[in-house]
Design a protein around this motif. Structure first.
Motif, mmCIF file in Angstrom:
data_model
loop_
_atom_site.group_PDB
_atom_site.id
_atom_site.type_symbol
_atom_site.label_atom_id
_atom_site.label_comp_id
_atom_site.label_asym_id
_atom_site.label_seq_id
_atom_site.Cartn_x
_atom_site.Cartn_y
_atom_site.Cartn_z
ATOM 1 N N ARG A 60 0.836 -1.211 0.000
ATOM 2 C CA ARG A 60 0.000 0.000 0.000
ATOM 3 C C ARG A 60 0.867 1.256 0.000
ATOM 4 O O ARG A 60 0.403 2.325 -0.412
ATOM 5 C CB ARG A 60 -0.920 0.022 1.221
ATOM 6 C CG ARG A 60 -2.005 -1.046 1.206
ATOM 7 C CD ARG A 60 -2.781 -1.029 2.496
ATOM 8 N NE ARG A 60 -1.928 -1.357 3.643
ATOM 9 C CZ ARG A 60 -2.321 -1.269 4.916
ATOM 10 N NH1 ARG A 60 -3.544 -0.837 5.198
ATOM 11 N NH2 ARG A 60 -1.495 -1.599 5.879
ATOM 12 N N TYR A 61 2.110 1.119 0.461
ATOM 13 C CA TYR A 61 2.995 2.290 0.574
ATOM 14 C C TYR A 61 4.263 2.136 -0.269
ATOM 15 O O TYR A 61 4.684 3.088 -0.913
ATOM 16 C CB TYR A 61 3.372 2.521 2.042
ATOM 17 C CG TYR A 61 2.165 2.631 2.939
ATOM 18 C CD1 TYR A 61 1.403 3.796 2.969
ATOM 19 C CD2 TYR A 61 1.761 1.560 3.741
ATOM 20 C CE1 TYR A 61 0.283 3.904 3.779
ATOM 21 C CE2 TYR A 61 0.648 1.659 4.564
ATOM 22 C CZ TYR A 61 -0.082 2.827 4.570
ATOM 23 O OH TYR A 61 -1.198 2.921 5.368
ATOM 24 N N ALA A 62 4.854 0.969 -0.228
ATOM 25 C CA ALA A 62 6.056 0.709 -1.028
ATOM 26 C C ALA A 62 5.599 0.278 -2.412
ATOM 27 O O ALA A 62 5.050 -0.811 -2.584
ATOM 28 C CB ALA A 62 6.906 -0.364 -0.360
ATOM 29 N N GLN A 63 5.828 1.122 -3.381
ATOM 30 C CA GLN A 63 5.195 0.964 -4.690
ATOM 31 C C GLN A 63 5.989 0.120 -5.677
ATOM 32 O O GLN A 63 5.538 -0.128 -6.790
ATOM 33 C CB GLN A 63 4.943 2.349 -5.306
ATOM 34 C CG GLN A 63 4.030 3.239 -4.481
ATOM 35 C CD GLN A 63 2.614 2.693 -4.390
ATOM 36 O OE1 GLN A 63 2.030 2.292 -5.392
ATOM 37 N NE2 GLN A 63 2.062 2.668 -3.188
ATOM 38 N N HIS A 64 7.179 -0.322 -5.277
ATOM 39 C CA HIS A 64 8.046 -0.981 -6.258
ATOM 40 C C HIS A 64 8.398 -2.406 -5.839
ATOM 41 O O HIS A 64 9.470 -2.899 -6.195
ATOM 42 C CB HIS A 64 9.304 -0.138 -6.473
ATOM 43 C CG HIS A 64 9.016 1.279 -6.852
ATOM 44 N ND1 HIS A 64 8.512 1.629 -8.088
ATOM 45 C CD2 HIS A 64 9.112 2.433 -6.149
ATOM 46 C CE1 HIS A 64 8.337 2.942 -8.142
ATOM 47 N NE2 HIS A 64 8.692 3.455 -6.976
ATOM 48 N N ASN A 65 7.504 -3.032 -5.079
ATOM 49 C CA ASN A 65 7.664 -4.444 -4.711
ATOM 50 C C ASN A 65 8.937 -4.701 -3.898
ATOM 51 O O ASN A 65 9.573 -5.744 -4.014
ATOM 52 C CB ASN A 65 7.659 -5.320 -5.972
ATOM 53 C CG ASN A 65 7.279 -6.758 -5.678
ATOM 54 O OD1 ASN A 65 6.440 -7.041 -4.811
ATOM 55 N ND2 ASN A 65 7.893 -7.687 -6.381
ATOM 56 N N GLU A 66 9.309 -3.704 -3.065
ATOM 57 C CA GLU A 66 10.564 -3.801 -2.320
ATOM 58 C C GLU A 66 10.524 -4.898 -1.261
ATOM 59 O O GLU A 66 9.513 -5.103 -0.585
ATOM 60 C CB GLU A 66 10.890 -2.478 -1.614
ATOM 61 C CG GLU A 66 11.309 -1.367 -2.524
ATOM 62 C CD GLU A 66 10.198 -0.448 -2.942
ATOM 63 O OE1 GLU A 66 10.499 0.620 -3.489
ATOM 64 O OE2 GLU A 66 9.014 -0.803 -2.738
ATOM 65 N N ASN A 67 11.664 -5.573 -1.125
ATOM 66 C CA ASN A 67 11.876 -6.460 0.009
ATOM 67 C C ASN A 67 12.407 -5.658 1.183
ATOM 68 O O ASN A 67 13.003 -4.593 1.022
ATOM 69 C CB ASN A 67 12.883 -7.559 -0.356
ATOM 70 C CG ASN A 67 12.254 -8.643 -1.209
ATOM 71 O OD1 ASN A 67 11.334 -9.328 -0.783
ATOM 72 N ND2 ASN A 67 12.753 -8.793 -2.438
ATOM 73 N N VAL A 68 12.181 -6.192 2.381
ATOM 74 C CA VAL A 68 12.673 -5.565 3.600
ATOM 75 C C VAL A 68 13.355 -6.635 4.438
ATOM 76 O O VAL A 68 13.071 -7.831 4.299
ATOM 77 C CB VAL A 68 11.509 -4.876 4.370
ATOM 78 C CG1 VAL A 68 10.475 -5.883 4.837
ATOM 79 C CG2 VAL A 68 12.030 -4.052 5.545
ATOM 80 N N SER A 69 14.284 -6.202 5.269
ATOM 81 C CA SER A 69 15.000 -7.107 6.166
ATOM 82 C C SER A 69 14.068 -7.531 7.299
ATOM 83 O O SER A 69 12.853 -7.583 7.144
ATOM 84 C CB SER A 69 16.232 -6.394 6.717
ATOM 85 O OG SER A 69 15.803 -5.300 7.531
ATOM 86 N N PHE A 70 14.623 -7.809 8.485
ATOM 87 C CA PHE A 70 13.806 -8.104 9.666
ATOM 88 C C PHE A 70 13.341 -6.833 10.371
ATOM 89 O O PHE A 70 12.803 -6.900 11.479
ATOM 90 C CB PHE A 70 14.582 -8.978 10.649
ATOM 91 C CG PHE A 70 14.784 -10.398 10.183
ATOM 92 C CD1 PHE A 70 13.728 -11.151 9.702
ATOM 93 C CD2 PHE A 70 16.042 -10.986 10.242
ATOM 94 C CE1 PHE A 70 13.913 -12.459 9.286
ATOM 95 C CE2 PHE A 70 16.235 -12.300 9.834
ATOM 96 C CZ PHE A 70 15.168 -13.041 9.352
ATOM 97 N N ALA A 71 13.549 -5.658 9.751
ATOM 98 C CA ALA A 71 13.007 -4.418 10.310
ATOM 99 C C ALA A 71 11.490 -4.540 10.412
ATOM 100 O O ALA A 71 10.866 -5.361 9.737
ATOM 101 C CB ALA A 71 13.390 -3.231 9.421
ATOM 102 N N ASP A 72 10.884 -3.698 11.251
ATOM 103 C CA ASP A 72 9.444 -3.851 11.484
ATOM 104 C C ASP A 72 8.631 -3.814 10.204
ATOM 105 O O ASP A 72 7.733 -4.634 10.015
ATOM 106 C CB ASP A 72 8.944 -2.762 12.446
ATOM 107 C CG ASP A 72 9.245 -3.105 13.902
ATOM 108 O OD1 ASP A 72 9.708 -4.231 14.169
ATOM 109 O OD2 ASP A 72 9.017 -2.241 14.764
#
Length: 268
Positions: free
Chosen positions: A138-150
């Protein structure tokens, strides 16, 4: 007005343990290199944090050639080395909030050290490059992966926002309460609320949503003691609905090196 600059760079290699300030760092899709690529899980493979285990605030991490040095702040001689390349490497599905992600165990030695100091049966896990954990689309528009961050790869806060908050507090606090990745100087308080697209040095970032703050900010990172601030004061002027906002979640559009002192520019 003075130029807006990147004044501090922070990573938190093991989720909810101490942070490391760096003079420069590499940006990656999931966040800064090494940032929250490791996490501590309980017997149910669920992550643990300072929210419930305040003493985690007193365990620090350092980057060494041989791996992560995890040590007691008050007794640095009591430490364990977690190698960058896991020894155990047993696949395990771990739970981070509402996500289930693929991880691998690191080493029995790290598990034993953490279990002994935190009084639980724990394991240290690492996120391999093959793992996909998506930031909220809904906010990250480019299908980004994230680490173990919240929730998102980067957290940006202006120094002026903290200074303004401290002007309202009986006892000032440090930026460490908010565990940012990027601290910006030379702005007005809460200028970051208005940013959408920024560059730091020559790298582009997208500001995707405000960061809702939790009780972790009320744990003093120096003492592990819990109190009402800063949430009590922030709630008086930074509340939006049932959330208290401080800082902005950000994704990276370019990957490369950033350094303290890099100029920040706001793009149209």
């Amino acid at each position: 007005m003075m130029a807006m600059k990147l004044s501090e760079i922070w990573i938190y290699p093991v989720k909810s343990l101490g942070g490391i300030r760096l003079p420069k760092a590499l940006t990656e899709e999931r966040g800064l290199q090494y940032d929250r690529r490791w996490m501590i899980i309980d017997e149910n493979n669920v992550f643990i944090t300072q929210r419930a285990h305040h003493q985690m605030a007193l365990i620090d991490v350092a980057l060494q050639d041989s791996g992560l040095k995890i040590f007691l702040r008050n007794d640095p001689a009591d430490f364990v080395i977690a190698p960058y390349q896991p020894i155990a490497a047993v696949p395990v599905k771990v739970t981070v909030w509402d996500d289930v992600a693929e991880a691998v165990t690191v080493s029995a030695e790290a598990d034993e050290w953490l279990s002994r100091h935190l009084g639980l049966n724990l394991r240290l896990v690492m996120m391999p490059d093959s793992t996909e954990r998506k930031a909220d689309p809904r906010y990250a528009q480019h299908n980004e992966n994230v680490s173990f961050a919240d929730g998102f790869p980067y957290l940006v806060i202006s120094q002026a926002s903290l200074d303004e908050l401290n002007s309202r507090l009986a006892e000032p606090i440090t930026m460490r309460r908010f565990r940012p990745n990027l601290v910006i100087s030379g702005t007005e308080p809460f200028a970051e609320d208005q940013w959408k697209h920024i560059t730091i040095g020559n790298l582009r970032f997208e500001v995707v949503k405000p960061c809702a703050r939790c009780v972790l900010t009320t744990i003093n990172p120096e003492t592990a003691e819990k109190g009402p601030e800063p949430l009590k004061t922030l709630a008086s002027y930074r509340r939006a609905g049932n959330k208290i906002l401080f800082g902005q979640n950000v994704t990276a559009q370019d990957f490369g090196e950033i350094s303290e002192g890099d100029i920040l520019q706001v793009q149209a």
